[in-house]
Write an enzyme that holds these catalytic residues in place. Sequence first.
Site: not given
Length: 332
Positions: A191, A248
């Site tokens: 991620k 994120t």
Amino acid sequence: MTKAAVLGAGSWGTAFAKVLADAGTDVTIWARRAEVAQAIGERHQNPGYLPGVVLPASLKATTDHRVALDGVDFAVLAVPSQSLRANLESWRDDIGSGTTLLSLAKGIESGTLMRMSQVIGQVTGADQHRVAVLSGPNLAREIAEGQPAATVIACPDSTRALEIQKACATGYFRPYTNTDVIGCEIGGACKNVIALACGMAAGVGLGENTVATIITRGLAEIIRLGVALGAMPTTLAGLAGVGDLVATCSSPLSRNRTFGERLGRGESLESAQEATHGQVAEGVKSCTSVRALAASYDVEMPLTDAVHRVCHEGMSVHDAIGLLLGRRIKPE
């Protein structure tokens, strides 16, 4: 009372130590620098990483890892992924033989292409049933401020996972348990790379359609790699996958997203690093190791490849976007 050590006093290490203390766990945080340990232990703050956040008076701090590790039930490893091995080599002789090791680090080790739980096992000799990982949409600042959040604690030993769960459950922090360590680690490592790509797109002025596309196609990359390594797709559809990815990739509090934006605006890797005040954007290093890991399993990860080329091969963000758009069209 459960006793824990948090080894690493950066943003997330400090925030998680606060969670543990708020949950009633006896916790000591280890800091490399004396001034950080002093600020936490005496003034109940960590101004370099979490300015304005008041830390619990019960949270202790030290620069001696032996003091932090003395008699603990579990040790929380909260240092960057690429420095985990070196730190563990200096800590391992002082880690108890029954201590649970909980990794907060998110990355794939350069060179070895090991996940963090594998590094922990190799360096310490700990059986994998003693090793747990924590992953989810856990932006340190928001959690340190007591904003509601959830996370996943993955461990092959469900009893150990439950013990950690009880030690960090608070009114604002809800931990779930899982046995899929691989899925949690792959989601957490990848991620950061996709967040860099989202930041780059935003930095060159592209909008929400583009960012949504990157997140969605990034998730497809992550699932392909995770499944190839033995992860459960349901893990990557949950908090440790989609949840962590969205947070994120979307938040200005994300170092990787912010770092990517700076690159998208034309800043060099060096100037972007300076602007983050030395805090690590894990995706910059992880993009190379994730790319190599994917290649070793013959998994296609075009977004990860593009981020690597921008960060390490001098490709411009505009050229990387053109490269992605120029790929052959095919069914989703």
